[in-house]
Write an enzyme that holds these catalytic residues in place. Sequence first.
Site, PDB file in Angstrom:
ATOM      1  N   LYS A 266      43.903  37.433  40.876  1.00 58.92           N
ATOM      2  CA  LYS A 266      45.149  38.008  40.328  1.00 58.92           C
ATOM      3  C   LYS A 266      44.811  38.984  39.199  1.00 58.92           C
ATOM      4  O   LYS A 266      45.387  40.066  39.088  1.00 58.92           O
ATOM      5  CB  LYS A 266      46.068  36.889  39.819  1.00 58.92           C
ATOM      6  CG  LYS A 266      47.468  37.313  39.429  1.00 58.92           C
ATOM      7  CD  LYS A 266      47.612  37.866  38.023  1.00 58.92           C
ATOM      8  CE  LYS A 266      49.050  38.217  37.716  1.00 58.92           C
ATOM      9  NZ  LYS A 266      49.232  38.815  36.388  1.00 58.92           N
ATOM     10  N   ASP A 282      51.327  51.763  48.640  1.00 60.34           N
ATOM     11  CA  ASP A 282      51.990  50.509  49.008  1.00 60.34           C
ATOM     12  C   ASP A 282      51.205  49.333  48.413  1.00 60.34           C
ATOM     13  O   ASP A 282      50.200  48.909  48.963  1.00 60.34           O
ATOM     14  CB  ASP A 282      52.019  50.449  50.545  1.00 60.34           C
ATOM     15  CG  ASP A 282      52.660  49.193  51.082  1.00 60.34           C
ATOM     16  OD1 ASP A 282      52.839  48.228  50.323  1.00 60.34           O
ATOM     17  OD2 ASP A 282      52.964  49.178  52.293  1.00 60.34           O
TER      18      ASP A 282
HETATM   19  C1  MEV Z   1      46.858  37.474  33.650  1.00 57.88           C
HETATM   20  O1  MEV Z   1      47.760  38.402  34.195  1.00 57.88           O
HETATM   21  C2  MEV Z   1      45.522  37.557  34.363  1.00 57.88           C
HETATM   22  C3  MEV Z   1      44.493  36.512  33.941  1.00 57.88           C
HETATM   23  O2  MEV Z   1      45.049  35.197  34.053  1.00 57.88           O
HETATM   24  C4  MEV Z   1      43.319  36.684  34.871  1.00 57.88           C
HETATM   25  C5  MEV Z   1      42.278  35.594  34.757  1.00 57.88           C
HETATM   26  O3  MEV Z   1      42.607  34.451  34.357  1.00 57.88           O
HETATM   27  O4  MEV Z   1      41.122  35.893  35.096  1.00 57.88           O
HETATM   28  C6  MEV Z   1      44.086  36.686  32.503  1.00 57.88           C
END
Ligand code: MEV
Length: 434
Positions: A266, A282
């Site tokens: 993420k 996209d």
């Molecule tokens: C937050 O948007 C993204 C993080 O949680 C990514 C990660 O934990 O590596 C900081």
Amino acid sequence: MTRSSEAPGFYRKSTPERRAFLREWADLSDDELRTLEFPPGVPPGTLERMIENVVGVLPVPVGVATNFRINARDYLIPMAIEEPSVVAAASNAAKVARAAGGFQAQSTPPVMIGQVQIVGVADPAAARLRILDRKPALLEAANAKDPVLVRFGGGAKELEVRIVPSMRGPMVVVHLLVDARDAGGMNAVNTMCEALAPELGRLAGGRVVLRIISNLAIHRLARAHATFRASLLATDKATGPEVVEAILDAYALAAADPFRCATHNKGIMNGVSSVVLATGNDFRAIESGAHTYAAWRASIEGGVVRPLTTYEKDSAGDLVGSIELPVAVGLIGGATAVHPTAKTLVKVLGVKSAPELGEVLAAVGLAQNFAALRALATEGIQRGHMELHARNLATSAGARPEEVDRVVERMVRDGTIRFDRAKEIVEELRRPPR
Ligand code: MEV
């Protein structure tokens, strides 16, 4: 009176008429309605033609990440994202990478996969060969659908046939591999799949169901790597080599545990998707492709899902990060070529081809991930995050722009960063002195 969401003729109304409808529907004030207005630089009609039932816009902030050097070239990177800290984190990571030469990036040819699903085939193994026997003619028929793409060196290049076992019995699935050049490829691939479908169904002796691009773009990959010098990672509490070890520990958990891997990936997509959005591409296609790629790689290499990045310690003790992910992005066709803001931001970014854009995405994804791991492995992300969060809280608690700094300062000083506290502080600031 009961209200009906059927809203007859809504799609035929003008934007002001639809807004008037919404005003009634949700009892919107003039100020609330004004938040939907189009930005002045966008020619009238442009956004209304992009999707249906348009009522307005949702402006997302665009920030520019600095310090990026990719393949010995400097880039300013526009990122469209609502989340605080992302742009600053990418810029900081790029600064560390820059000290060791920046990012080296590369990409494969921009080949997308189109799928044609054929069911009810009595002899799937033989059907597969009947289709492969006709490969040259099938590729030719596909390419006849897009002579322009072919003229630019793209088009249908290969055809594969898989037999996929399923809960409804074995299915014959044809993969058409199409070099999309500088386009995302969605339209070219879908058109070719639809064109070939009747002949494929006939050759297989079955019924065609789906004819659609796959977002698991395993042939259209971008990769990047960079060195993050240990000496630049020291904090007041940890030495550089200690931070390198902590980042390797953090990475090891992502490689071992899907619960951590989801968050790790993420963080990568925070960077990737914000550039994808800024360039009018996209972002759902890229997100879906990246996450499915992580699972697909694991299905081959073992495990449940894989981090899209890898971290190692080189012989000098520095941290080396690398990334590989599918990047089905384009510069022609789609919103990139239509949206005036996206066009401006592509010009700022200065990329000249879709593969180059993919390489930028890989570098940004790696930078973003490194920044997150570095923060998490040292002081944690909350301090930086909470300060920005406090700014948002102050604004939503009604602080005027000139009051925001003072509200944030007080919340941070008291260590209570909450909406109710922000409201209290705003009231205190406005109370006349006694
Ligand atoms: C937050 O948007 C993204 C993080 O949680 C990514 C990660 O934990 O590596 C900081």
